[in-house]
Design a protein around this motif. Sequence first.
Motif, mmCIF file in Angstrom:
data_model
loop_
_atom_site.group_PDB
_atom_site.id
_atom_site.type_symbol
_atom_site.label_atom_id
_atom_site.label_comp_id
_atom_site.label_asym_id
_atom_site.label_seq_id
_atom_site.Cartn_x
_atom_site.Cartn_y
_atom_site.Cartn_z
ATOM 1 N N SER A 86 0.943 -1.248 -0.243
ATOM 2 C CA SER A 86 -0.400 -0.350 -0.102
ATOM 3 C C SER A 86 0.537 0.882 -0.832
ATOM 4 N N ALA A 87 1.914 0.944 0.687
ATOM 5 C CA ALA A 87 2.492 2.228 0.724
ATOM 6 C C ALA A 87 3.796 2.688 -1.203
ATOM 7 N N LEU A 88 3.758 1.487 -1.462
ATOM 8 C CA LEU A 88 4.673 1.907 -2.478
ATOM 9 C C LEU A 88 3.375 2.050 -3.836
ATOM 10 N N ASP A 89 2.369 1.989 -3.382
ATOM 11 C CA ASP A 89 1.262 1.961 -4.510
ATOM 12 C C ASP A 89 0.946 3.811 -4.013
ATOM 13 N N LYS A 90 1.903 4.417 -2.832
ATOM 14 C CA LYS A 90 1.153 5.800 -2.579
ATOM 15 C C LYS A 90 2.370 6.988 -3.636
ATOM 16 N N VAL A 91 3.523 5.660 -3.327
ATOM 17 C CA VAL A 91 4.607 6.391 -3.621
ATOM 18 C C VAL A 91 5.042 6.800 -5.315
ATOM 19 N N ASP A 92 4.559 7.930 -6.359
ATOM 20 C CA ASP A 92 5.660 7.505 -7.197
ATOM 21 C C ASP A 92 6.804 7.404 -7.522
ATOM 22 N N THR A 93 7.473 6.518 -7.807
ATOM 23 C CA THR A 93 8.690 6.168 -8.268
ATOM 24 C C THR A 93 8.997 6.115 -9.307
ATOM 25 N N SER A 94 8.237 7.315 -10.629
ATOM 26 C CA SER A 94 8.961 7.527 -11.831
ATOM 27 C C SER A 94 10.024 7.978 -12.095
ATOM 28 N N LYS A 95 10.477 8.789 -11.714
ATOM 29 C CA LYS A 95 12.206 9.613 -11.555
ATOM 30 C C LYS A 95 12.886 9.141 -11.050
ATOM 31 N N VAL A 96 13.075 7.434 -10.526
ATOM 32 C CA VAL A 96 13.728 6.898 -10.093
ATOM 33 C C VAL A 96 14.354 5.601 -10.245
ATOM 34 N N TRP A 97 15.409 4.947 -10.882
ATOM 35 C CA TRP A 97 16.276 3.280 -10.969
ATOM 36 C C TRP A 97 15.037 2.390 -9.726
ATOM 37 N N LYS A 98 15.232 1.678 -9.935
ATOM 38 C CA LYS A 98 13.761 1.228 -8.645
ATOM 39 C C LYS A 98 14.113 -1.059 -9.020
ATOM 40 N N ASP A 99 14.570 -1.157 -7.748
ATOM 41 C CA ASP A 99 15.212 -2.797 -8.450
ATOM 42 C C ASP A 99 14.875 -3.616 -6.321
ATOM 43 N N THR A 100 14.084 -4.235 -6.361
ATOM 44 C CA THR A 100 13.607 -4.803 -4.787
ATOM 45 C C THR A 100 12.900 -6.034 -5.721
ATOM 46 N N ASP A 101 14.337 -7.149 -4.150
ATOM 47 C CA ASP A 101 14.132 -8.536 -4.040
ATOM 48 C C ASP A 101 13.588 -8.730 -2.503
ATOM 49 N N ASP A 102 13.777 -9.963 -2.322
ATOM 50 C CA ASP A 102 13.488 -10.292 -0.861
ATOM 51 C C ASP A 102 13.739 -9.434 0.459
ATOM 52 N N VAL A 103 15.337 -8.793 0.633
ATOM 53 C CA VAL A 103 15.851 -8.929 1.197
ATOM 54 C C VAL A 103 15.935 -6.853 1.169
ATOM 55 N N SER A 104 16.249 -6.533 0.180
ATOM 56 C CA SER A 104 15.841 -4.694 0.269
ATOM 57 C C SER A 104 15.560 -3.914 -1.527
ATOM 58 N N THR A 105 15.566 -2.952 -1.045
ATOM 59 C CA THR A 105 14.745 -2.354 -2.520
ATOM 60 C C THR A 105 16.150 -0.955 -2.780
ATOM 61 N N CYS A 106 16.657 -1.066 -3.904
ATOM 62 C CA CYS A 106 17.686 0.095 -4.179
ATOM 63 C C CYS A 106 16.969 0.753 -5.564
ATOM 64 N N ILE A 107 16.981 2.061 -4.909
ATOM 65 C CA ILE A 107 16.945 3.234 -5.901
ATOM 66 C C ILE A 107 17.620 3.856 -6.516
ATOM 67 N N ARG A 108 17.779 4.936 -7.316
ATOM 68 C CA ARG A 108 19.267 5.202 -7.806
ATOM 69 C C ARG A 108 18.924 6.570 -8.445
ATOM 70 N N GLY A 109 19.191 7.336 -8.468
ATOM 71 C CA GLY A 109 18.672 8.532 -9.614
ATOM 72 C C GLY A 109 19.478 10.182 -8.579
ATOM 73 N N LYS A 110 19.019 11.074 -8.983
ATOM 74 C CA LYS A 110 18.991 12.683 -8.501
ATOM 75 C C LYS A 110 18.935 12.296 -6.987
ATOM 76 N N MET A 111 19.753 12.544 -6.262
ATOM 77 C CA MET A 111 19.606 13.464 -5.007
ATOM 78 C C MET A 111 18.288 13.505 -4.004
ATOM 79 N N VAL A 112 17.575 13.841 -5.086
ATOM 80 C CA VAL A 112 16.919 15.012 -4.072
ATOM 81 C C VAL A 112 15.081 14.174 -4.136
#
Lengths: 195, 195
Positions: free
Chosen positions: B30-56
């Motif tokens: 539900s939290a992920l559904d409410k968050v716009d992640t379109s401006k970051v690269w994103k990869d998720t597995d069962d241990v953690s999520t990695c996002i990459r992009g501009k610091m802001v």
Amino acid sequence: MTNECGTSRIAGCQFTLYPMSDKFVDIILSALDKVDTSKVWKDTDDVSTCIRGKMVHIFDVTQAIFLHAAKTGEHVAMSGTFSIGCPGDSSGDVFMDENDQPQNKAGIQDIKQQAGCKFALYPMGHEDYMKKIMDQIDLSKSRGVEVSESHYATRLDGDVKDIFNTLQESFDQVQQVVSHVTMTFTISANSPSNK
Amino acid sequence: MTNECGTSRIAGCQFTLYPMSDKFVDIILSALDKVDTSKVWKDTDDVSTCIRGKMVHIFDVTQAIFLHAAKTGEHVAMSGTFSIGCPGDSSGDVFMDENDQPQNKAGIQDIKQQAGCKFALYPMGHEDYMKKIMDQIDLSKSRGVEVSESHYATRLDGDVKDIFNTLQESFDQVQQVVSHVTMTFTISANSPSNK
Ligand SMILES: [Ca+2]
């Protein structure tokens, strides 16, 4: 250059145990109750727990807390940072007089538990040598653990005891050549993503 | 000396959200559904999520995920590592073309949420200058946040948005003078220890 480091090789870990369960308080308290922390300095607040002492006991205690929580079958994770060297490592030295016998080895010997773990090693103040140091760590010798690379971290999959052995050996090898080392880790067990 | 760093200042965060609740899957999704992640690269597995992009956007996305989970009232925590500079920062550069408008500012503006946070900044390869660099960070200007020191970490207490502002400002100040910076953090809300 001032040097406020202690002279001992006291290690520490700042970590949090996360049971993804309504019974999280019971799981945390029950795990702590089963773990002997007498050979480490310990401080806990609502965000994290910090333990300090000999490296062998830091890994023994974190592993035992995680295993006793994971064996409930609930989805549990632990995240934290191991550290050795300065800054801030000058207190708690009395625990360096403890012997090297892990207090929790017997209590966890019958627990079989699969987990996934991501960790990253940071040899501080030696970035030029970082690759050279990391190359010395031969993770292929980590029996029972599957090793893979991901962004910012190395992933280990296997039995929890094999994972902690690999973490401790990697940390130990780097701290023998670098004064100040930190190692972040996140370990997760019983995730529904794996069922 | 080989240098495999990318030329861009792409930032990243490897993190995990931990709802201490039987409904953890729903809370995370539900939290992920409410968050716009379109401006970051994103990869998720069962241990953690990695996002990459501009610091802001890295800080915008992590803050928004934490806030949307915390506003359920359940005890939730997030732990992770922010990173900028080498190694491994050469892919995902396409996201550096995004503008600087945080996607989730409007969606979180009405959420008031207290939390406790511990963080540690590691300017890599510059340990001699570490104290000098850290002294430049004036946390007394962090409005609305109570600052205290603990072993291996600095503790921040206050509103989540003030805490993330302080994290981002501290990280930003150090990365302006040091190429490779990592920052570990653990933030916790709705802990029963505080009730
Ligand atoms: Ca961490």
